[in-house]
Design an enzyme around this catalytic site. Structure first.
Site, PDB file in Angstrom:
ATOM      1  CG  ASN A 191      -3.712 -33.190  23.997  1.00  0.00           C
ATOM      2  OD1 ASN A 191      -3.507 -32.023  24.307  1.00  0.00           O
ATOM      3  ND2 ASN A 191      -4.630 -33.523  23.122  1.00  0.00           N
ATOM      4  CG  ASP A 192      -5.000 -34.680  29.137  1.00  0.00           C
ATOM      5  OD1 ASP A 192      -5.512 -34.013  28.229  1.00  0.00           O
ATOM      6  OD2 ASP A 192      -5.508 -35.721  29.595  1.00  0.00           O
ATOM      7  CB  VAL A 193       1.503 -34.237  30.488  1.00  0.00           C
ATOM      8  CG1 VAL A 193       0.847 -35.397  31.198  1.00  0.00           C
ATOM      9  CG2 VAL A 193       2.083 -34.669  29.153  1.00  0.00           C
ATOM     10  CB  ALA A 206      -8.289 -34.249  30.879  1.00  0.00           C
TER      11      ALA A 206
END
Ligand code: TAP
Length: 457
Positions: A383-385, A424
């Protein structure tokens, strides 16, 4: 009685120090890491035995009892811990190391004979306490016992300045008077500083902070080597401090961050902003059969593995799906982000376990230009990446972090269980884009269904 002479002890310490250097060298490559680890453990064993044989030791039964209790706790914990929980274990072990060095320095206060040794004691107490408290907060963030978003409150920078000035004053008092009260105040302020240092750090930056605290513990151990007059502690602590500092800088630059920016960013209010999470906006969801059709008729597929792949232990099914697609003449590669998962190299280790050929794994800089020519980007538990906010939303906790350019692919398929955000704690706009499809469910379950649907095509 000392069974070993001073000279023999020095030779054995030298052997242990060489083992530590060889261990670091071995740990620098996955091929030699296991051997490096064993060499390091052997070095630590030699050092421990040397201490017992070369010094007059009071309270031996107590020492043996505490070693037994520590081992009885640590051995099963280390054995049982999941790969995905490794960073919090490292944070905890690191914090305990810093805390132990601070306590040893505290006890050595009564033996301090010069202002120099008092200075080393003050440094060890302060930095060890920072490392202990900071690591505890890092553990709580990684274990999701508390929010992973930056925690700030009005006046935080002022409180931090007061704590630092107070610590300098208490340190000076300790060096000049050698009084126990000054050491207690320093210890307390160090604990507060450690908490204050890590609270404002956002989830995505936590890996860098683990490494920074690790460097702090190394410096604490080196300083306690000075306090105790022990060369091996000095060498081992310096090695940990230096390698931790290099790793911190390398990770920060890989994520487009400065170490100062990470620690002081939230104080400046820079990294606290972010989008709201869990909105009710509509998304396009699909069945495993729909996803199989998208994949089966593609020419080029890029898989983006993330933390969810590790949680679901879906790496073997993922590898099988890649093989099935390749058997249909589809080009499949894996895009590896440096902080995907929960520790450096997490995805490489996971996919190697499933025998995915290393030539299929492509690092971020290599794969990013390829997304615009790819038919489907299959995002499995990441997700964050892949969150474009890193490029588009100044003030977002991940703004400035390099990401995989998944949004450039013709179709993006996310495999995740819900609309919950990543580590995050921020929403990912890509989930709502017209080219995005979501297949909800546990990654292993979803991949198993997609695999059988692909085989049936
Ligand atoms: P994340 O952003 O944490 O996203 C993981 C995704 O996996 C979530 O969207 C989650 O959504 C999904 N997921 C979890 N369990 C799943 C399951 N069983 N099946 C399917 N999906 C599942 O992961 P990422 O993209 O790999 O990014 C890593 C993050 O961790 C970064 O913010 C990074 O800074 C941070 N971090 C990295 C490290 C290192 S060094 N790599 C260390 C600590 C922290 P659902 O809950 O909806 O399923």
């Amino acid at each position: 009685m000392n069974l070993l002479s001073f000279e023999w002890a020095a030779i054995l310490y030298l052997i242990a120090a060489v083992c530590f250097i060889l261990a670091l060298k071995g740990l620098s490559s996955p091929k030699t890491a296991r051997r490096g680890n064993l060499i390091g453990a052997f070095g630590a064993f030699v050092a421990l035995v040397t201490v017992f044989l070369s010094m007059r030791i009071d309270n031996l039964p107590w020492i043996l009892l505490t070693i037994a209790i520590g081992s009885a706790i640590a051995a099963p914990v280390s054995r049982r811990v999941q790969m995905t929980q490794m960073p919090q274990l490292v944070a905890l072990f690191n914090g305990v190391g810093g805390g132990a060095a601070a306590l040893v320095a505290f006890l050595e206060l009564s033996h301090s004979e010069s202002p120099w040794s008092a200075l080393a004691i003050a440094f060890t107490i302060m930095v060890g306490a920072v490392s202990f408290a900071g690591s505890c907060i890092t553990f709580a963030k990684l274990q999701e016992l508390m929010t992973t978003r930056p925690v700030t409150f009005p006046g935080q920078p002022v409180v931090m300045v007061v704590v630092v000035l107070g610590a300098i004053a208490a340190g000076a008092a300790l060096v000049l008077t050698g009084q126990v009260w000054a050491a207690i105040v320093l210890l307390g302020l160090g604990l507060v500083a450690g908490v204050m240092l890590v609270l404002p750090v956002g989830g995505a930056d936590v890996p860098i902070v683990i490494s920074l605290l690790n460097a702090f513990t190394g410096l604490t151990v080196a300083a306690s080597g000075l306090v105790l007059g022990n060369v091996l502690l000095l060498v081992a602590g310096t090695l940990v401090g230096a390698s931790g500092t290099i790793l911190t800088r390398a990770m920060a630059s890989a994520m487009g961050r400065s170490v100062g920016g990470i620690i002081f960013g939230a104080f400046r209010g820079g990294s606290t902003a972010g989008s709201t999470v869990q909105s009710d906006r509509p998304v396009r969801s699909a069945t495993p059969e729909d996803v199989a059709i998208l994949l089966g008729y593609a020419e080029k597929v890029i898989v983006v593995p993330g933390y969810g792949l590790a949680v679901a232990q879906a790496q073997h099914t993922m590898a099988e799906l890649a093989t099935a697609l390749e058997a249909k003449g589809i080009e499949v590669s894996f895009a590896i982000h440096p902080v995907a998962g929960r520790m450096p190299g997490h995805m490489n280790v996971l996919l190697a376990e499933a025998n995915v050929p290393t030539e299929s794994l492509k690092e971020m800089d290599e794969i990013n230009p390829e997304f615009k020519t790819c038919d489907v980007a299959l995002v499995v538990g990441a997700n964050d990446v892949v969150n474009p906010a890193a490029k588009t939303t100044p003030g977002s906790p991940i703004y400035g972090m390099p990401i995989l350019d998944v949004e450039a692919a013709r179709q993006v398929v996310f495999l995740k269980r819900s609309m919950r955000p990543g580590f995050a704690g921020i929403e990912n706009e890509l989930l709502y884009e017209p080219q995005t499809t979501l297949l909800f469910g546990d990654a292993k379950d979803s991949l198993t269904k997609v695999l059988s649907a692909v085989k049936a095509l």
